[in-house]
Scaffold this motif. Sequence first.
Motif, PDB file in Angstrom:
ATOM      1  N   SER A 387       0.874  -1.274  -0.135  1.00  0.00           N
ATOM      2  CA  SER A 387       0.075   0.087  -0.146  1.00  0.00           C
ATOM      3  C   SER A 387       0.834   1.342  -0.059  1.00  0.00           C
ATOM      4  CB  SER A 387      -1.088   0.184   1.096  1.00  0.00           C
ATOM      5  OG  SER A 387      -0.206   0.082   2.448  1.00  0.00           O
ATOM      6  N   LEU A 388       2.168   1.175   0.076  1.00  0.00           N
ATOM      7  CA  LEU A 388       2.883   2.380   0.213  1.00  0.00           C
ATOM      8  C   LEU A 388       3.006   3.065  -1.274  1.00  0.00           C
ATOM      9  CD1 LEU A 388       6.156   0.996   2.102  1.00  0.00           C
ATOM     10  CD2 LEU A 388       4.435   2.718   2.928  1.00  0.00           C
ATOM     11  N   GLU A 389       2.803   4.601  -1.012  1.00  0.00           N
ATOM     12  CA  GLU A 389       2.750   5.087  -2.458  1.00  0.00           C
ATOM     13  C   GLU A 389       3.972   4.972  -3.224  1.00  0.00           C
ATOM     14  OE1 GLU A 389       3.690   9.485  -0.711  1.00  0.00           O
ATOM     15  OE2 GLU A 389       1.559   8.995  -1.267  1.00  0.00           O
ATOM     16  N   GLU A 390       5.101   4.702  -2.717  1.00  0.00           N
ATOM     17  CA  GLU A 390       6.524   4.709  -3.269  1.00  0.00           C
ATOM     18  C   GLU A 390       6.453   3.243  -4.326  1.00  0.00           C
ATOM     19  OE1 GLU A 390       7.432   6.732   0.487  1.00  0.00           O
ATOM     20  OE2 GLU A 390       5.942   5.013  -0.061  1.00  0.00           O
ATOM     21  N   ARG A 391       5.605   2.477  -3.921  1.00  0.00           N
ATOM     22  CA  ARG A 391       5.938   1.301  -4.861  1.00  0.00           C
ATOM     23  C   ARG A 391       5.477   1.210  -6.293  1.00  0.00           C
ATOM     24  NH1 ARG A 391       8.255  -3.360  -2.636  1.00  0.00           N
ATOM     25  NH2 ARG A 391       6.591  -5.050  -2.966  1.00  0.00           N
ATOM     26  N   VAL A 392       4.695   2.170  -6.492  1.00  0.00           N
ATOM     27  CA  VAL A 392       4.439   2.512  -7.904  1.00  0.00           C
ATOM     28  C   VAL A 392       4.136   3.997  -8.169  1.00  0.00           C
ATOM     29  CG1 VAL A 392       2.823   1.849  -9.862  1.00  0.00           C
ATOM     30  CG2 VAL A 392       3.081   0.176  -8.075  1.00  0.00           C
ATOM     31  N   ARG A 393       5.326   4.251  -9.249  1.00  0.00           N
ATOM     32  CA  ARG A 393       5.149   5.673  -9.330  1.00  0.00           C
ATOM     33  C   ARG A 393       5.083   5.685 -11.171  1.00  0.00           C
ATOM     34  NH1 ARG A 393       9.717   9.644  -7.396  1.00  0.00           N
ATOM     35  NH2 ARG A 393       9.045  10.816  -9.106  1.00  0.00           N
ATOM     36  N   ALA A 394       3.841   5.842 -11.425  1.00  0.00           N
ATOM     37  CA  ALA A 394       3.550   5.946 -13.121  1.00  0.00           C
ATOM     38  C   ALA A 394       4.299   6.845 -13.860  1.00  0.00           C
ATOM     39  CB  ALA A 394       1.819   6.234 -13.158  1.00  0.00           C
ATOM     40  N   ASP A 395       4.787   7.916 -13.357  1.00  0.00           N
ATOM     41  CA  ASP A 395       5.555   8.832 -14.253  1.00  0.00           C
ATOM     42  C   ASP A 395       7.138   8.257 -14.697  1.00  0.00           C
ATOM     43  OD1 ASP A 395       6.431   8.931 -11.435  1.00  0.00           O
ATOM     44  OD2 ASP A 395       6.918  10.922 -11.543  1.00  0.00           O
ATOM     45  N   ILE A 396       7.474   7.552 -13.452  1.00  0.00           N
ATOM     46  CA  ILE A 396       8.918   6.713 -13.815  1.00  0.00           C
ATOM     47  C   ILE A 396       8.620   5.720 -14.389  1.00  0.00           C
ATOM     48  CG2 ILE A 396      10.670   5.648 -12.496  1.00  0.00           C
ATOM     49  CD1 ILE A 396      10.694   8.716 -11.952  1.00  0.00           C
ATOM     50  N   ARG A 397       7.640   5.094 -14.315  1.00  0.00           N
ATOM     51  CA  ARG A 397       7.486   3.543 -15.056  1.00  0.00           C
ATOM     52  C   ARG A 397       7.283   4.116 -16.638  1.00  0.00           C
ATOM     53  NH1 ARG A 397       4.838  -1.207 -11.657  1.00  0.00           N
ATOM     54  NH2 ARG A 397       6.213  -0.769  -9.650  1.00  0.00           N
ATOM     55  N   GLN A 398       6.578   5.296 -17.048  1.00  0.00           N
ATOM     56  CA  GLN A 398       6.394   5.534 -18.418  1.00  0.00           C
ATOM     57  C   GLN A 398       7.699   6.139 -18.902  1.00  0.00           C
ATOM     58  OE1 GLN A 398       3.344   8.391 -17.991  1.00  0.00           O
ATOM     59  NE2 GLN A 398       1.918   6.908 -17.406  1.00  0.00           N
ATOM     60  N   GLU A 399       8.560   6.705 -18.297  1.00  0.00           N
ATOM     61  CA  GLU A 399       9.848   7.209 -18.685  1.00  0.00           C
ATOM     62  C   GLU A 399      10.924   6.097 -18.853  1.00  0.00           C
ATOM     63  OE1 GLU A 399      11.180  10.244 -16.234  1.00  0.00           O
ATOM     64  OE2 GLU A 399       9.355  11.671 -16.295  1.00  0.00           O
ATOM     65  N   VAL A 400      10.963   5.201 -18.229  1.00  0.00           N
ATOM     66  CA  VAL A 400      11.715   4.239 -18.035  1.00  0.00           C
ATOM     67  C   VAL A 400      11.580   3.157 -19.306  1.00  0.00           C
ATOM     68  CG1 VAL A 400      12.815   2.060 -16.920  1.00  0.00           C
ATOM     69  CG2 VAL A 400      12.448   4.276 -15.714  1.00  0.00           C
ATOM     70  N   ALA A 401      10.094   2.871 -19.688  1.00  0.00           N
ATOM     71  CA  ALA A 401       9.570   2.367 -20.614  1.00  0.00           C
ATOM     72  C   ALA A 401      10.038   2.833 -21.879  1.00  0.00           C
ATOM     73  CB  ALA A 401       8.099   1.888 -20.406  1.00  0.00           C
ATOM     74  N   ALA A 402       9.935   4.058 -21.990  1.00  0.00           N
ATOM     75  CA  ALA A 402      10.127   4.664 -23.176  1.00  0.00           C
ATOM     76  C   ALA A 402      11.716   4.684 -23.636  1.00  0.00           C
ATOM     77  CB  ALA A 402      10.004   6.171 -23.188  1.00  0.00           C
ATOM     78  N   VAL A 403      12.445   4.755 -22.355  1.00  0.00           N
ATOM     79  CA  VAL A 403      13.977   4.739 -22.790  1.00  0.00           C
ATOM     80  C   VAL A 403      14.319   3.352 -23.072  1.00  0.00           C
ATOM     81  CG1 VAL A 403      16.109   5.278 -21.555  1.00  0.00           C
ATOM     82  CG2 VAL A 403      14.368   6.802 -21.315  1.00  0.00           C
ATOM     83  N   SER A 404      13.747   2.532 -22.174  1.00  0.00           N
ATOM     84  CA  SER A 404      14.250   0.980 -22.439  1.00  0.00           C
ATOM     85  C   SER A 404      13.939   0.423 -23.854  1.00  0.00           C
ATOM     86  CB  SER A 404      13.801   0.166 -21.331  1.00  0.00           C
ATOM     87  OG  SER A 404      12.479   0.233 -21.263  1.00  0.00           O
ATOM     88  N   GLN A 405      13.083   1.034 -24.570  1.00  0.00           N
ATOM     89  CA  GLN A 405      12.568   0.532 -25.702  1.00  0.00           C
ATOM     90  C   GLN A 405      13.483   0.872 -26.849  1.00  0.00           C
ATOM     91  OE1 GLN A 405       8.495   1.717 -26.085  1.00  0.00           O
ATOM     92  NE2 GLN A 405       7.913   0.575 -24.562  1.00  0.00           N
ATOM     93  N   THR A 406      14.479   1.881 -26.706  1.00  0.00           N
ATOM     94  CA  THR A 406      15.140   2.021 -27.643  1.00  0.00           C
ATOM     95  C   THR A 406      16.788   1.324 -27.534  1.00  0.00           C
ATOM     96  OG1 THR A 406      16.193   3.808 -26.387  1.00  0.00           O
ATOM     97  CG2 THR A 406      14.509   4.466 -27.844  1.00  0.00           C
ATOM     98  N   ASN A 407      17.493   1.402 -28.433  1.00  0.00           N
ATOM     99  CA  ASN A 407      18.875   0.297 -28.406  1.00  0.00           C
ATOM    100  C   ASN A 407      19.786   1.574 -28.181  1.00  0.00           C
ATOM    101  OD1 ASN A 407      20.958  -1.136 -28.789  1.00  0.00           O
ATOM    102  ND2 ASN A 407      21.330  -0.783 -30.756  1.00  0.00           N
ATOM    103  N   PRO A 408      20.388   1.510 -26.660  1.00  0.00           N
ATOM    104  CA  PRO A 408      21.287   2.412 -26.289  1.00  0.00           C
ATOM    105  C   PRO A 408      22.801   2.254 -26.808  1.00  0.00           C
ATOM    106  CG  PRO A 408      20.824   0.875 -24.535  1.00  0.00           C
ATOM    107  CD  PRO A 408      20.079   0.338 -25.911  1.00  0.00           C
ATOM    108  N   GLU A 409      23.218   3.187 -27.437  1.00  0.00           N
ATOM    109  CA  GLU A 409      24.711   3.129 -28.229  1.00  0.00           C
ATOM    110  C   GLU A 409      25.297   4.502 -28.211  1.00  0.00           C
ATOM    111  OE1 GLU A 409      24.282   1.004 -31.706  1.00  0.00           O
ATOM    112  OE2 GLU A 409      23.138   2.408 -32.555  1.00  0.00           O
ATOM    113  N   ARG A 410      26.584   4.573 -28.026  1.00  0.00           N
ATOM    114  CA  ARG A 410      27.147   5.631 -28.472  1.00  0.00           C
ATOM    115  C   ARG A 410      27.311   6.219 -29.718  1.00  0.00           C
ATOM    116  NH1 ARG A 410      31.551   6.310 -24.459  1.00  0.00           N
ATOM    117  NH2 ARG A 410      32.044   8.218 -25.552  1.00  0.00           N
ATOM    118  N   ALA A 411      27.230   7.449 -30.108  1.00  0.00           N
ATOM    119  CA  ALA A 411      27.376   8.114 -31.200  1.00  0.00           C
ATOM    120  C   ALA A 411      27.948   7.230 -32.328  1.00  0.00           C
ATOM    121  CB  ALA A 411      27.453   9.537 -31.373  1.00  0.00           C
ATOM    122  N   LEU A 412      29.547   7.269 -31.889  1.00  0.00           N
ATOM    123  CA  LEU A 412      30.474   6.473 -32.721  1.00  0.00           C
ATOM    124  C   LEU A 412      31.065   5.441 -31.865  1.00  0.00           C
ATOM    125  CD1 LEU A 412      32.696   9.675 -33.501  1.00  0.00           C
ATOM    126  CD2 LEU A 412      31.219   8.628 -35.034  1.00  0.00           C
TER     127      LEU A 412
END
Length: 762
Positions: A387-412
């Motif tokens: 029941s603790l509110e810190e358990r689920v933060r919708a804003d963080i989960r949305q941001e992390v989901a968006a970032v993790s769907q991309t392929n992280p790589e350096r420019a060169l």
Amino acid sequence: MAISSVLGYPRIGAEREWKKALEAFWSGKLEEEEFHGKLKEIRLAHLRKQQAKGIDLIAVNDFSYYDHVLDTAVMFGIVPKRFEYEGGAVPLSVYYGMARGTKDAPACEMTKWFNTNYHYIVPELDGAEPALTGNKPLAAYREAKAELGIEGKPVLLGPLTFLKLSKGYSAADTDAWLERLLPLYAQVLRELEQEGVQWVQLDEPILATALTDEDVERLRKVCYTLAEAAPGLNLMLQTYFESVERYSDIVALPVKGIGLDFVHGSAGNVKSIEAHGFPADKVLGAGIVDGRGIWKSSLRDKAALLRKIGAYVPNDRLMVQSSCSLLHVPVTTEYETELPAQLKGALAFADEKLDELVLLTKAAVSGEASIASELKQCDDALHALESLEERVRADIRQEVAAVSQTNPERALPFAERHPIQQKQWQLPLFPTTTIGSFPQSADVRKARQLWRKGEWNDERYGAFIREQIDTWIRLQEEIGLDVLVHGEFERTDMVEFFGEKLAGFAFTKNGWVQSYGSRCVKPPVIYGDVAFREAMTVEETKYAQSRTQRPVKGMLTGPITIMNWSFVREDIPREQIAYQLAYALRQEVEALESAGIGMIQVDEPAVREGLPLKEKDQAEYLAWAVKAFRMTTCTVRDTTQIHTHMCYCEFHDMIASIEAMDADVISIETSRSHGELIHSFEENTYKMGIGLGVYDIHSPRVPRVEEMAAMIDRALRVLDPRLFWINPDCGLKTRGKEETVDSLRNMVEATRLAREKYSLMV
């Protein structure tokens, strides 16, 4: 009737009495006789506590003066020749010399105990002539019985695991070594049988890893030999950390009991029992309570699992156990007076796990109705956590989901970044640096304590930290290091420091666990969604850079290490936790770069220890672990040099994954393994910057220039000199100032010699 048992209890004491005794002895503040007496006092207190809790079968010989693998080696007289051991009882000077090194002899190698954060001392078999130097399990049994009336269960590391974890012999010599060790094991068990011991716990966690046909035959030989040597002894063949391989072969062995992990290997072990049943002539040690995690068990779910197991194993052949030794969890929640009630109520450390075992045993014997009130209390506690509110933060989960769907790589790619960075930094051949931390003196620890108590304000504490940075920036320049660090004087621990500044973490007051020897750590608790709040390291790093013209590295702990060195929530996948951490740390990397820091080290010493024991699960773990690291570092400029660090693990089977992390420079421990990691690079080309640690920072000895020069020479036989860095094995936080300065001066001198030798070859 079912009985309760544990596989081992924490050594360190509720207030780290064990650690304090060891360090007092090492520093000469305790005489040897007084030291033995103090450890006996601690040992008996642990047994007395388990007795009072109502544990039916209490483990003895789980207590150690340093490490249980080292204890086994010493008991069998397996002592490297460099320690000048001449037989008989092994003195403490030799015992601790093997663990910590001496003035003239390097310490034995230290590495991770399976996939945990506990480190064991690696036995060296080369040249050893094994002989029983003393029956340690027998002495522990006698003490518990005489002092407390406890009919204990001696614990002994099994011969197959002991051999698999040892070094200094070839695969072809495995059977010969087994022939040398088995008579000694047989003698230990015969003496235990003659003493009237009922049960012996023979730990063989290696059975949770992949086994060859030859391994199974060796195991048969072990069990038949030991059963014949002590036919009246009840031998519990104990496994943990995962489901067993070759279940049908293992349950057919001539032992009286089989211990299985029904927490971390639950699905596999339940499936095996359902498919093949369980022998009617054996006791099942059901590891039902998590020996590695800190969360309260769902008693209702555990009781249901026991009912499921009970369809195959009746109560009179059931031991309700911890999944592994409780060595891996803190001692008690008693001192945790500052945690939110909803969080504390959901925690179970070692002592609370003893209570759970007793309750679950009662449920197995008398039915769940016999613990109805405790079941409700447990349900309420777990619901309060959710029941603790810190358990689920919708804003963080949305941001992390968006970032993790991309392929992280350096420019060169690295091949194109490297010349750009060389031009930017103009570093010499074989750049020298350190891993990050410098000695934290008594003054540093006292200042931090005064600040935490509020006796020093932020301004005074900040001024003190800047003084420390000034001192060590000057020292690094005088020593001649090329790339500097600020020293991390503001940090208690490389994980705790970041956890305190991120959302989703909680911190215990006394939740210490043993990492290696007397080194204890207090892992943070990740109980909610992790989020970045504000810059965490910029102020100190930027200040350090302002005090020198040489580059100063920003120092961060990586997402996988923070996760693996924390106690993590169990309601979402670990992969998701790793990505939340990576996203938060990416924002810190970007803040450092914006502040003008162009070298940033993201340490990942715990990547290897999180590797699943089952080969089928390893590729998936490595894929998301690498992705999390790249998520952290991929947004920096081409000129920004990303470093990372790994230590005290076997890396030969994951060189490809290390390269895939795409760090510009990696530093790896090699000195305690005496350069054996270099063999990995004889078989695998590594095309990025690399520094193989040239001296062991966990030993108080100052290494000679010649030793480090030899290590450099060996590395350069297989590594590109243009990409080679020179550094210690790990951070220098635990070392003294004088030995640190002397060691680094020797390291720089060894580097100077190497530059003279190799400059014309590049």
